[in-house]
Every structure is written in C-alpha cells, then in structure tokens.
Design an enzyme around this catalytic site. Structure first.
Site, PDB file in Angstrom:
ATOM      1  N   ILE A  52       0.827  -1.200   0.000  1.00  9.65           N
ATOM      2  CA  ILE A  52       0.000   0.000   0.000  1.00  9.65           C
ATOM      3  C   ILE A  52       0.866   1.257   0.000  1.00  9.65           C
ATOM      4  O   ILE A  52       0.348   2.366   0.002  1.00  9.65           O
ATOM      5  CB  ILE A  52      -1.045  -0.035   1.143  1.00  9.65           C
ATOM      6  CG1 ILE A  52      -0.413  -0.318   2.492  1.00  9.65           C
ATOM      7  CG2 ILE A  52      -2.070  -1.120   0.853  1.00  9.65           C
ATOM      8  CD1 ILE A  52      -1.428  -0.487   3.629  1.00  9.65           C
ATOM      9  N   HIS A 103      -4.359  -4.276  -2.800  1.00 10.68           N
ATOM     10  CA  HIS A 103      -4.733  -4.119  -1.386  1.00 10.68           C
ATOM     11  C   HIS A 103      -4.937  -2.655  -1.002  1.00 10.68           C
ATOM     12  O   HIS A 103      -4.902  -2.320   0.185  1.00 10.68           O
ATOM     13  CB  HIS A 103      -3.677  -4.764  -0.471  1.00 10.68           C
ATOM     14  CG  HIS A 103      -3.691  -6.272  -0.510  1.00 10.68           C
ATOM     15  ND1 HIS A 103      -2.702  -7.062   0.025  1.00 10.68           N
ATOM     16  CD2 HIS A 103      -4.611  -7.140  -1.033  1.00 10.68           C
ATOM     17  CE1 HIS A 103      -2.996  -8.345  -0.160  1.00 10.68           C
ATOM     18  NE2 HIS A 103      -4.141  -8.408  -0.813  1.00 10.68           N
ATOM     19  N   GLY A 138       9.216 -10.841  -3.483  1.00  8.99           N
ATOM     20  CA  GLY A 138       9.144 -10.350  -2.105  1.00  8.99           C
ATOM     21  C   GLY A 138       7.810 -10.554  -1.424  1.00  8.99           C
ATOM     22  O   GLY A 138       7.351  -9.679  -0.689  1.00  8.99           O
TER      23      GLY A 138
HETATM   24  P1  OAD Z   1       5.140 -10.818   4.174  1.00  8.99           P
HETATM   25  O1  OAD Z   1       5.711 -10.069   5.317  1.00  8.99           O
HETATM   26  O2  OAD Z   1       4.175 -11.914   4.477  1.00  8.99           O
HETATM   27  O3  OAD Z   1       6.325 -11.491   3.332  1.00  8.99           O
HETATM   28  C1  OAD Z   1       7.418 -10.749   2.888  1.00  8.99           C
HETATM   29  C2  OAD Z   1       8.321 -11.649   2.080  1.00  8.99           C
HETATM   30  O4  OAD Z   1       9.402 -10.858   1.603  1.00  8.99           O
HETATM   31  C3  OAD Z   1       8.932 -12.815   2.870  1.00  8.99           C
HETATM   32  O5  OAD Z   1       8.853 -14.008   2.087  1.00  8.99           O
HETATM   33  C4  OAD Z   1      10.401 -12.401   3.044  1.00  8.99           C
HETATM   34  O6  OAD Z   1      11.298 -13.505   3.033  1.00  8.99           O
HETATM   35  C5  OAD Z   1      10.619 -11.544   1.822  1.00  8.99           C
HETATM   36  N1  OAD Z   1      11.656 -10.522   1.987  1.00  8.99           N
HETATM   37  C6  OAD Z   1      12.009  -9.842   3.102  1.00  8.99           C
HETATM   38  N2  OAD Z   1      12.994  -8.981   2.856  1.00  8.99           N
HETATM   39  C7  OAD Z   1      13.291  -9.110   1.541  1.00  8.99           C
HETATM   40  C8  OAD Z   1      14.238  -8.489   0.662  1.00  8.99           C
HETATM   41  N3  OAD Z   1      15.080  -7.557   1.094  1.00  8.99           N
HETATM   42  N4  OAD Z   1      14.256  -8.882  -0.629  1.00  8.99           N
HETATM   43  C9  OAD Z   1      13.398  -9.839  -1.085  1.00  8.99           C
HETATM   44  N5  OAD Z   1      12.494 -10.453  -0.313  1.00  8.99           N
HETATM   45  C10 OAD Z   1      12.438 -10.101   0.987  1.00  8.99           C
HETATM   46  O7  OAD Z   1       4.517  -9.752   3.178  1.00  8.99           O
HETATM   47  P2  OAD Z   1       3.499  -9.971   1.963  1.00  8.99           P
HETATM   48  O8  OAD Z   1       3.704 -11.302   1.332  1.00  8.99           O
HETATM   49  O9  OAD Z   1       3.568  -8.772   1.107  1.00  8.99           O
HETATM   50  O10 OAD Z   1      -2.242  -7.633   3.453  1.00  8.99           O
HETATM   51  O11 OAD Z   1       2.120  -9.973   2.720  1.00  8.99           O
HETATM   52  C11 OAD Z   1       0.947 -10.133   1.975  1.00  8.99           C
HETATM   53  C12 OAD Z   1      -0.185  -9.391   2.641  1.00  8.99           C
HETATM   54  O12 OAD Z   1      -0.273  -9.788   4.008  1.00  8.99           O
HETATM   55  C13 OAD Z   1       0.009  -7.886   2.726  1.00  8.99           C
HETATM   56  O13 OAD Z   1      -0.375  -7.218   1.557  1.00  8.99           O
HETATM   57  C14 OAD Z   1      -0.858  -7.512   3.872  1.00  8.99           C
HETATM   58  C15 OAD Z   1      -0.469  -8.591   4.818  1.00  8.99           C
HETATM   59  O14 OAD Z   1      -1.348  -8.938   5.804  1.00  8.99           O
HETATM   60  C16 OAD Z   1      -3.189  -6.928   4.072  1.00  8.99           C
HETATM   61  O15 OAD Z   1      -2.954  -6.156   4.972  1.00  8.99           O
HETATM   62  C17 OAD Z   1      -4.561  -7.180   3.529  1.00  8.99           C
END
Ligand code: OAD
Length: 233
Positions: free
Chosen positions: A93, A109, A175
């Site tokens: 967001i 989202h 990511g």
């Molecule tokens: P997450 O916090 O669940 O996952 C983040 C991912 O990014 C993990 O797999 C990490 O290993 C990876 N990661 C962290 N640092 C990184 C870096 N420097 N380079 C590459 N990868 C990295 O976040 P999202 O998958 O985005 O929704 O979460 C999905 C949704 O859950 C969000 O949009 C939000 C949340 O609840 C709502 O709020 C509706």
C-alpha cells in the site's frame, strides 16, 4: 521455451523492505507487533476506530519518508522498455513503485495515500492524519477511512488481474511470503494456464514448489539482475 511477450509481476512487502518499510511476517515484522485482528479488519474498525486510524496514520506518515530502492527502479525500467504487455500487481500500500516511475501497475490491497469516504464512496488523495475525523473533501462528511483492503474484504481489481494472468506467458512473484490469498494463488492460476513462473525472494515462499524457478537474495540485487536479463543488457 516459448518467447516471453506478456508479463505479470506480483510484488509484496519484501520489495520495499530495503527502503526501510517493515514486512509483515518476518521476525520483528508488523504482525508480530500488532495483531491483524486488532488493526486490519472491518470488525476492528467498528470496535475501536481510534486504534485503527492511529495505526494507519503512523504508517502513512512513515512511508512518506521512505524512498524507492533499486528493485522498484529496475521494475520501472522494465515497465518503460518492455514492448509486450506488462502488469505490476502490488499487494503493497506504499507508493514506491509509482515514485520510481512504474506506470503499468495496480494496488490490489489499496493505497496508504488515499482516503475512502464511507458516506459518498469516493476516494481522495490523503497525506495527513485521519484520527481527528477530517471532513471528506468531496462531500464534507466526517466518514473517511484508510483506502486499504482489510482481512475479510475483497481485494481490488480482481477482474483485470485475472485477465492479465490469462494472457501472460511469464508470471514473476517478488518479495511475498505466499501466505495471503487470493494473491498467493496467482502462481497456480498462471501456471495452469501455461505461463512460466519465477520467484524472486529472500527465502523460499510458502508456495515455492509452484514456481518453475526460484532465485533467492535481496530484492535490490536479484530484481535488477533479472530485469537486465529480460532487457538483454
Ligand atoms: P510478508 O511479510 O508476508 O512477506 C514478505 C516476504 O518478503 C517474505 O517471504 C520475506 O522472506 C521476503 N523478503 C524480506 N525482505 C526481503 C528483501 N530484502 N528482498 C526480497 N524479499 C524479501 O509480506 P506480503 O507477502 O507482502 O495484506 O504480505 C501479503 C499481505 O499480508 C500484505 O499485503 C498484507 C499482509 O497482511 C493486508 O494487509 C490485507
């Protein structure tokens, strides 16, 4: 291998991590410090609107101090140069893809920097706080909420996303942990429809087995390297 023409790119919190925006599920991530059911559901907002508005006011202020990183910039470069169809579907967001210059993108989202009026159903650009119940710039009602999709609500623009997934020959996930549906299911949709699937992430995501290929590393390294490859540089 079929030459790639149409690309769908799904991004998550990991693409903004190196800009200093916390992810949700990493150690010390946002959902360790705040329970989603307290701050990110319609029920939480009905129960304790001040808590929810204060949470999003804090995040809205914080993201305005952050800058796009090399991963956002590389994706914007790909968007500008790629001759075929391309769609960046972000779960984030924040506005860092746009600030880096990406154009062919959508926020499934919602957006931190928008407020949604529950009285007139219109959206307004919003950079300040909502806790003090400012009037809607369009109708004057004190009925603004963050324009973000909460748990239990329908993500935005699903028809466009599904149409792009049907047409793509390459689906790339960057990511994201693969923990939240429907985004977590896009890889299977794309793969079932014949697309090649690639994951760029710090570690294998929950849906890692669905990808034809995984490249692990920080987004600021693996994303620019992949974009260079796509653009033949
Ligand atoms: P997450 O916090 O669940 O996952 C983040 C991912 O990014 C993990 O797999 C990490 O290993 C990876 N990661 C962290 N640092 C990184 C870096 N420097 N380079 C590459 N990868 C990295 O976040 P999202 O998958 O985005 O929704 O979460 C999905 C949704 O859950 C969000 O949009 C939000 C949340 O609840 C709502 O709020 C509706």
């Amino acid at each position: 291998m079929v030459p790639v023409r149409n690309i769908v790119i799904l991004t998550g919190a990991g693409v903004s991590a190196e800009s200093g925006i916390d992810t949700f599920r990493s150690a010390g991530g946002l959902w360790e410090r705040h329970r989603p059911e307290d701050v990110a559901t319609p029920e939480a907002f009905a129960r304790d609107p001040d808590l929810v508005l204060a949470f999003y006011d804090m995040r809205r202020a914080a993201i305005q101090e952050k800058q796009p990183n090399a991963a956002h910039e590389a994706l914007a470069r790909l968007d500008a140069a790629w001759p075929g169809e391309l769609l960046i579907v972000t779960q984030n967001i924040d506005d860092l893809h746009e600030r880096a210059g990406a154009r062919r993108m959508l926020h499934m989202h919602g957006e931190h920097l928008n407020a949604w009026c529950r009285a007139c159903d219109r959206r307004s650009r919003w950079l300040g706080p909502l806790l003090d119940r400012p009037p809607c710039p369009q109708c004057g009602a004190a009925a603004l909420r963050p324009d973000v999709v909460w748990f239990g609500e329908m993500p935005y623009r699903m028809d466009e996303i599904q149409a792009a997934l049907r047409r793509c020959d390459l689906f790339v996930s960057i990511g994201t942990s693969g923990a939240v549906y429907p985004a977590a299911g896009f890889v299977r949709d794309a793969r079932d429809l014949g697309a090649r699937t690639l994951e760029l992430n710090l570690e294998p995501s929950q849906g890692s087995a669905w990808f034809h290929e995984s490249r692990l590393g920080p987004a600021t390294e693996v994303v620019p390297a992949w974009v260079d490859e796509m653009l033949g540089q």
